[in-house]
Enzyme design. Structure first.
Site: not given
Ligand code: PGA
Length: 259
Positions: A98, A170
Site C-alpha cells: 500500500h 492507486e
Molecule cells: P481513500 O483510500 O478511498 O480514502 O482515498 C484509498 C486507499 O488508501 O486505499
C-alpha cells in the site's frame, strides 16, 4: 459468465475490535443476498482485530484481509507478522505495498516482491498495490513507473499461482483526505498499461488478473470508474467505512455494470 467484480476496503489504522466486528456483521448482513459467484467483497482491518473477526458470527461471505505480511515464516523480524500467524487468525487475503507502506515506511519494490511471492506460496489471495506520485505523473512517466513496480515485484513469479493475484492501481496523489480523485479516463488508461505489462510478464494469463482502482473513490465517481475497460473492481477507503454506504455503493455499481 461475466467477469467477477471486486469491491474491497482497507480500514487502515481505524476501528477497534468492537467497531470492526460490528462493521463486518452489518456489511455481511446487508450484502447477503448478493451472489458471490459474480462479485467478491473483501475487508482489510487492523491486525489486532483479526482474531475476533474470525470468531465473529456471520460474515463468511466477506473475505478477510491483512494490511501487510512478513516474507518469512518466523525468525528475527521484530514487529512483523508472518503468513503462518495470519493463517491462524483466518486471513484469506494479504495486501502488499500500500502506498502508505511505501511512502511512510520506505518499503521497496524488491521487498514487495518477496512478500508477493511468499503470500502466493502461502495460498493467500494477494493484492499488490502500485501507483505513481504526482511528480512522476507531471513528468509524464506514470506508465514507466507502474511497469517498474510490476516487473520488479512480479519478477519470475510461479505462474501456477496467478489466479490468486490481484493488482490495485492507486495513484498516490489520489489517496486519502488530501487526495484528488483520478479522472476515470486517466485511471482507465493506466489500467490499460498495467494490463499490457501483465501480458508481457505472463502472456494471455495476464488478461485474467483483476485490476482494481483505488484513491478517493466515492458515490459520484465510482460508476464511471468501474465502467472503464480493464478496471475489474474498486478499492475504497473512506467511502466504504460505514456498512450501509458501502452496501449502497456496491449495489449501484453492480447495476451500472450489468445494465
Ligand atoms: P481513500 O483510500 O478511498 O480514502 O482515498 C484509498 C486507499 O488508501 O486505499
Amino acid at each position: 459468465m461475466n467477469r467477477k467484480i471486486f469491491f474491497g476496503t482497507n480500514l487502515k489504522m481505524y476501528k477497534d475490535i468492537q467497531e470492526t466486528s460490528e462493521y463486518l456483521s452489518a456489511l455481511s448482513n446487508l450484502t447477503k443476498d448478493i451472489n458471490r459467484d459474480e462479485i467478491e467483497i473483501f475487508v482489510i482491518p487492523s491486525f489486532t482485530t483479526l482474531n475476533s473477526c474470525k470468531n465473529a458470527i456471520g460474515h463468511q461471505n466477506i473475505v478477510l484481509g491483512a494490511q501487510n505480511m512478513a516474507w518469512e515464516e518466523e525468525g528475527q523480524y521484530t514487529g512483523e507478522v508472518s503468513p503462518k500467524m495470519l493463517k491462524e487468525v483466518g486471513v484469506k487475503l494479504v495486501m502488499i505495498g500500500h502506498s502508505e507502506r511505501r511512502q511512510i515506511f520506505k518499503e521497496t519494490d524488491e521487498q514487495e516482491g518477496k512478500k508477493v511471492r511468499k503470500a502466493l506460496e502461502s495460498g493467500f489471495s494477494t493484492l499488490l498495490c502500485i501507483g505513481e506520485t504526482l511528480e512522476q505523473k507531471n513528468y509524464g512517466v506514470s506508465g514507466e513507473v507502474l511497469a517498474i513496480q510490476l516487473k520488479t515485484a512480479l519478477n519470475n513469479l510461479d505462474a501456477t499461482r496467478l489466479e490468486q493475484l490481484r493488482i490495485a492501481y492507486e495513484p498516490i496523489w489520489s489517496i486519502g483526505v488530501n487526495g484528488i480523485p483520478a479522472a476515470p479516463e486517466y485511471a482507465g488508461e493506466m489500467a490499460g498499461i498495467i494490463r499490457e505489462v501483465l501480458k508481457d510478464l505472463f502472456g494471455e494469463a495476464g488478461n485474467d488478473i483483476p485490476i482494481l482502482y483505488g484513491g478517493s473513490v466515492n458515490p459520484d465517481n465510482a460508476e464511471i470508474l468501474i465502467k472503464q475497460k480493464n478496471i475489474d473492481g474498486l478499492f475504497v477507503g473512506r467511502s466504504a467505512w460505514q456498512a450501509e454506504k458501502f452496501d449502497k455503493l456496491i449495489r449501484a455499481l453492480i447495476k451500472a455494470v450489468r445494465d
